[in-house]
Design a protein around this motif. Structure first.
Motif, PDB file in Angstrom:
ATOM      1  N   THR A  46       4.588  13.217   5.189  1.00 38.06           N
ATOM      2  CA  THR A  46       3.131  13.289   5.250  1.00 38.06           C
ATOM      3  C   THR A  46       2.518  11.965   4.835  1.00 38.06           C
ATOM      4  O   THR A  46       1.600  11.454   5.479  1.00 38.06           O
ATOM      5  N   ILE A  47       3.053  11.434   3.739  1.00 38.68           N
ATOM      6  CA  ILE A  47       2.475  10.201   3.207  1.00 38.68           C
ATOM      7  C   ILE A  47       2.659   9.059   4.207  1.00 38.68           C
ATOM      8  O   ILE A  47       1.726   8.308   4.504  1.00 38.68           O
ATOM      9  N   VAL A  48       3.891   8.994   4.748  1.00 41.53           N
ATOM     10  CA  VAL A  48       4.164   7.924   5.700  1.00 41.53           C
ATOM     11  C   VAL A  48       3.254   8.045   6.920  1.00 41.53           C
ATOM     12  O   VAL A  48       2.635   7.073   7.352  1.00 41.53           O
ATOM     13  N   ALA A  62      19.292   2.738   5.383  1.00 42.12           N
ATOM     14  CA  ALA A  62      18.122   3.238   4.651  1.00 42.12           C
ATOM     15  C   ALA A  62      17.246   2.129   4.067  1.00 42.12           C
ATOM     16  O   ALA A  62      16.020   2.155   4.218  1.00 42.12           O
ATOM     17  N   PRO A  63      17.841   1.112   3.387  1.00 45.79           N
ATOM     18  CA  PRO A  63      16.979   0.059   2.815  1.00 45.79           C
ATOM     19  C   PRO A  63      16.175  -0.690   3.876  1.00 45.79           C
ATOM     20  O   PRO A  63      15.008  -1.006   3.657  1.00 45.79           O
ATOM     21  N   GLN A  64      16.797  -0.935   5.037  1.00 43.12           N
ATOM     22  CA  GLN A  64      16.066  -1.631   6.115  1.00 43.12           C
ATOM     23  C   GLN A  64      14.906  -0.776   6.605  1.00 43.12           C
ATOM     24  O   GLN A  64      13.828  -1.269   6.897  1.00 43.12           O
ATOM     25  N   ARG A 115      11.127   5.934  -6.024  1.00 42.71           N
ATOM     26  CA  ARG A 115      11.783   5.008  -5.102  1.00 42.71           C
ATOM     27  C   ARG A 115      13.059   5.660  -4.543  1.00 42.71           C
ATOM     28  O   ARG A 115      13.389   5.550  -3.367  1.00 42.71           O
ATOM     29  N   ARG A 116      13.749   6.338  -5.458  1.00 49.39           N
ATOM     30  CA  ARG A 116      15.010   6.978  -5.077  1.00 49.39           C
ATOM     31  C   ARG A 116      14.782   8.057  -4.007  1.00 49.39           C
ATOM     32  O   ARG A 116      15.510   8.117  -3.020  1.00 49.39           O
ATOM     33  N   ASP A 117      13.735   8.860  -4.224  1.00 46.20           N
ATOM     34  CA  ASP A 117      13.397   9.903  -3.234  1.00 46.20           C
ATOM     35  C   ASP A 117      13.104   9.264  -1.876  1.00 46.20           C
ATOM     36  O   ASP A 117      13.528   9.750  -0.837  1.00 46.20           O
ATOM     37  N   PHE A 118      12.363   8.175  -1.957  1.00 48.97           N
ATOM     38  CA  PHE A 118      11.942   7.515  -0.724  1.00 48.97           C
ATOM     39  C   PHE A 118      13.152   6.972   0.045  1.00 48.97           C
ATOM     40  O   PHE A 118      13.265   7.114   1.253  1.00 48.97           O
ATOM     41  N   ALA A 164       0.811  -1.213   0.000  1.00 52.33           N
ATOM     42  CA  ALA A 164       0.000   0.000   0.000  1.00 52.33           C
ATOM     43  C   ALA A 164       0.845   1.263   0.000  1.00 52.33           C
ATOM     44  O   ALA A 164       0.576   2.200  -0.741  1.00 52.33           O
ATOM     45  N   LEU A 165       1.901   1.266   0.827  1.00 50.88           N
ATOM     46  CA  LEU A 165       2.705   2.474   0.917  1.00 50.88           C
ATOM     47  C   LEU A 165       3.353   2.784  -0.420  1.00 50.88           C
ATOM     48  O   LEU A 165       3.374   3.917  -0.884  1.00 50.88           O
ATOM     49  N   HIS A 166       3.857   1.722  -1.065  1.00 54.22           N
ATOM     50  CA  HIS A 166       4.506   1.919  -2.351  1.00 54.22           C
ATOM     51  C   HIS A 166       3.537   2.538  -3.351  1.00 54.22           C
ATOM     52  O   HIS A 166       3.876   3.473  -4.063  1.00 54.22           O
ATOM     53  N   ASP A 167       2.332   1.998  -3.397  1.00 57.71           N
ATOM     54  CA  ASP A 167       1.321   2.532  -4.314  1.00 57.71           C
ATOM     55  C   ASP A 167       1.050   4.001  -4.003  1.00 57.71           C
ATOM     56  O   ASP A 167       0.957   4.835  -4.900  1.00 57.71           O
ATOM     57  N   LEU A 168       0.927   4.277  -2.728  1.00 55.93           N
ATOM     58  CA  LEU A 168       0.608   5.629  -2.283  1.00 55.93           C
ATOM     59  C   LEU A 168       1.691   6.608  -2.739  1.00 55.93           C
ATOM     60  O   LEU A 168       1.405   7.697  -3.236  1.00 55.93           O
ATOM     61  N   LEU A 169       2.944   6.183  -2.579  1.00 53.94           N
ATOM     62  CA  LEU A 169       4.068   7.034  -2.969  1.00 53.94           C
ATOM     63  C   LEU A 169       4.071   7.243  -4.475  1.00 53.94           C
ATOM     64  O   LEU A 169       4.279   8.352  -4.967  1.00 53.94           O
ATOM     65  N   THR A 170       3.819   6.154  -5.214  1.00 55.70           N
ATOM     66  CA  THR A 170       3.828   6.228  -6.661  1.00 55.70           C
ATOM     67  C   THR A 170       2.740   7.175  -7.154  1.00 55.70           C
ATOM     68  O   THR A 170       2.977   8.040  -7.999  1.00 55.70           O
ATOM     69  N   VAL A 171       1.553   7.017  -6.588  1.00 59.13           N
ATOM     70  CA  VAL A 171       0.431   7.850  -6.991  1.00 59.13           C
ATOM     71  C   VAL A 171       0.761   9.318  -6.790  1.00 59.13           C
ATOM     72  O   VAL A 171       0.441  10.168  -7.609  1.00 59.13           O
TER      73      VAL A 171
END
Lengths: 215, 404
Positions: free
Chosen positions: B82-84, B41-43, B20-23, B8-15
């Motif tokens: 905000t998204i997180v 960061a990856p963890q 991915r890089r920003d995240f 869900a979070l990935h979708d939310l960020l994409t929308v």
């Protein structure tokens, strides 16, 4: 009080040297401290000022500890204008001669009495002032370390910072501590030399002044 | 990443157009805030992406300007924080929730009834006039906080007001504002309180705490409190006495001064003396115009603000010390090196430097006057005639003599 002799026994060479070290360090501390408090000229000096401030304080602390230990081994004159000596700490702390004299000393300096008061090596007020510089030096060291990043998070300093209500207040206390030393130095230099400059001759030049009529 | 592409979070960020890089970059700065290596960061990303709806959260507002809300909500482009935070499910968020009226207030009751939630409290706790200085939906703000905090897994006090009353607590504080911890102590509520001062709060610090809860403590609040490194700062509230505050060490353990990008100018003695000067244009150190960086402990220079764009000092303003405790009283005037000393109504506020100069000047004048007196009294030169015997002894002898 003024016309007595000034012999080397009052200030043995080792204490002439510690007095010099203290004086020089105090001047460096006050100057660099004022600069750190508010940089009054811009000439790449802040790093130097801070370095000077730290080194001078470490030197003062080491000298102070040495001075206290030395007081138990070095002999100094027991009375004004006398060559009779005893262990320094006895003359540094209040002597029998100082008993009952504090109020009289205050009266003397406020011109409520004419005659000088009997004292030991130093007068009552003088001894209080000299002894007070010891805790004051430690307070300055403590408050200084408490606003110095490498130490400020250590428990003993962090709790002190909390107690006084934050690092800004600690800084202000440190600042006023310096003013106490400035006031001490003003009064000290004034009272030491008000009668004549013989005390300065012995402490700075280690030059004796003989009593009146024995030139 | 295992979760990439199907959560869900990935979708939310994409929308919302966050790459991915920003995240990942964002997660790196969260790592910095937590005092971890950026290689974590990856963890962190995995922990956030893998999180189901975390914990229901109630965002309560006390006596506040909603600046902390603004700090999080008002962005002109999608903000990862905000998204997180959105993703981690806020059931009640006074200023920005869609629900209104009774329906909204019901959310609080329902969340409390379900349990296992976190309270994020923004603003001061207004205790004045028996708590009537703040009423929300006809209820005292203090009551709302107490009820919500009592059943909460943890309270995050965001912004200086929630930490210790902030600027609302500044003298004379007619609303009798105080901090969350002070109030909960007073009410005997032992729910752990995480304190995130500054005015406003930096949203990344909230996310950092959320990540810490997910990654290090696996959503167990007790473990979270135990495993996080804290600094404990204590202060004395004028109304409620001594208060100990838990603050994450990774965020509030170092002074601004020590991480400041202008520190080099400080060491070189290159200072701004006046705003609008050449020195200011050259980005010199703001120490002389009142920067409180040396007395303020936050990682603002490292994490920075507004998605790592800039922060106060970088933008040209001296730090005003909003990350400190009782920060307004302790740091004003903001453009002076030292705080004013508050000497009551009669003397007003005085700069320590003025006090020092006056005391020194008076002492010097007194010594000159005294010296003239000594000269007039004929003491200068040989000194006064000395007493033969202490006055005390003379009196005692005289008394003895009289007795005989």
């Amino acid at each position: 009080m003024g016309s007595h002799a000034h012999y080397r026994e009052a200030h043995p060479l080792v204490f002439v040297i510690t007095h010099y070290i203290n004086l020089i360090c105090m001047i460096m501390l006050a100057f660099s401290g004022f600069y750190i408090h508010f940089p009054f000229f811009s000439a790449g000096f802040m790093g130097v000022a801070r370095g000077m401030h730290f080194v001078a304080m470490y030197v003062i602390l080491i000298t102070l500890v040495f001075r206290i230990i030395a007081a138990f081994f070095v002999k100094t004159a027991t009375q004004l204008g006398s060559r009779e000596v005893d262990t320094d700490i006895k003359n540094w702390l209040p002597q029998a001669e100082n008993k009952h004299q504090l109020f009289e000393t205050v009266k003397y300096y406020l011109f409520f009495r004419k005659e000088g008061v009997i004292s030991g090596k130093y007068g009552s007020l003088q001894k209080i002032a000299y002894l007070a510089t010891i805790p004051l030096t430690f307070i300055q060291a403590y408050t200084g370390f408490a606003i110095y990043a490498p130490f400020m998070n250590a428990g003993i300093f962090a709790s002190g910072i909390d107690m006084v209500g934050g690092p800004m207040n600690m800084r202000i206390i440190h600042y006023f501590g310096m003013w106490v030393f400035i006031l001490f130095t003003m009064v000290h230099a004034y009272l030491a030399n008000i009668y004549n400059f013989a005390p300065s001759k012995i402490i700075f030049l280690w030059k004796e002044t003989l009593p009146e009529g024995k030139h | 990443m295992a979760h990439e592409g199907h959560n869900a979070l990935h979708d939310l960020l994409t929308v919302r157009g966050v790459t991915r890089r920003d995240f990942l970059k964002y997660c790196g700065s969260i790592a910095a805030a937590l005092g971890m290596s950026e290689t974590m960061a990856p963890q962190i990303a995995a922990a956030l992406e893998g999180a189901p709806k975390l914990m229901p959260t109630l965002w309560l507002n006390g006596g506040s300007c909603t600046g902390c809300t603004e700090s999080i909500a008002q962005v002109d482009s999608p903000d990862v924080a905000t998204i997180v935070l959105d993703y981690l499910s806020t059931n009640y968020f006074e200023t920005i929730m869609a629900a209104a009226g009774e329906q909204a207030e019901k959310q609080i009751e329902e969340t409390i009834a379900e349990g296992g939630y976190i309270v994020i409290y923004e603003g001061s706790v207004m205790t004045g006039q028996d708590g009537n200085t703040l009423l929300v939906a006809g209820k005292k703000g203090t009551e709302i906080l107490s009820e919500a905090a009592r059943g909460a897994a943890a309270v995050i006090a965001v912004g200086s007001c929630a930490v210790d009353g902030g600027w609302v607590y500044g003298y004379p504080n007619p609303a009798e504002a105080t901090g969350v911890q002070a109030w909960l102590n007073h009410e005997g509520i032992t729910t752990p309180v995480v304190n995130l001062p500054t005015c406003p709060v930096n949203p990344e610090w909230i996310v950092a705490m959320v990540v810490q809860l997910l990654l290090v403590a696996d959503r167990d609040v007790a473990a979270f409190v135990e495993k996080t490194e804290w600094v404990t700062r204590s202060y004395t509230d004028r109304k409620y006495g001594a208060v100990d505050l838990l603050m994450p060490k990774g965020i509030f353990g170092q002074s601004i001064h020590d991480n400041c990008p202008r520190r080099g100018h400080f060491e070189n003695g290159e200072f701004v003396t006046e705003f609008g000067s050449k020195e200011e244009a050259m980005g010199y150190c703001l120490y002389k115009v009142g920067c409180k960086g040396p007395q303020t402990f936050t990682n603002c220079p490292v994490v920075r603000w507004n998605r790592r764009t800039s922060w106060c000092v970088e933008a040209g303003s001296p730090c005003i010390g909003c990350g400190g405790l009782n920060w307004v009283d302790n740091n004003s005037p903001f453009f002076h090196r030292l705080a004013d000393m508050q000497m009551g109504d009669a003397l007003g506020n005085v700069q320590p430097g003025s006090v020092g100069a006056v005391v020194g000047g008076v002492a010097a004048a007194a010594l000159v006057a005294h010296g003239l007196g000594m000269k007039a009294a004929g003491r200068v030169g040989d000194g006064p005639p000395m007493e033969e015997m202490k006055k005390y002894d003379r009196k005692r002898l005289a008394k003895k003599g009289g007795d005989k």
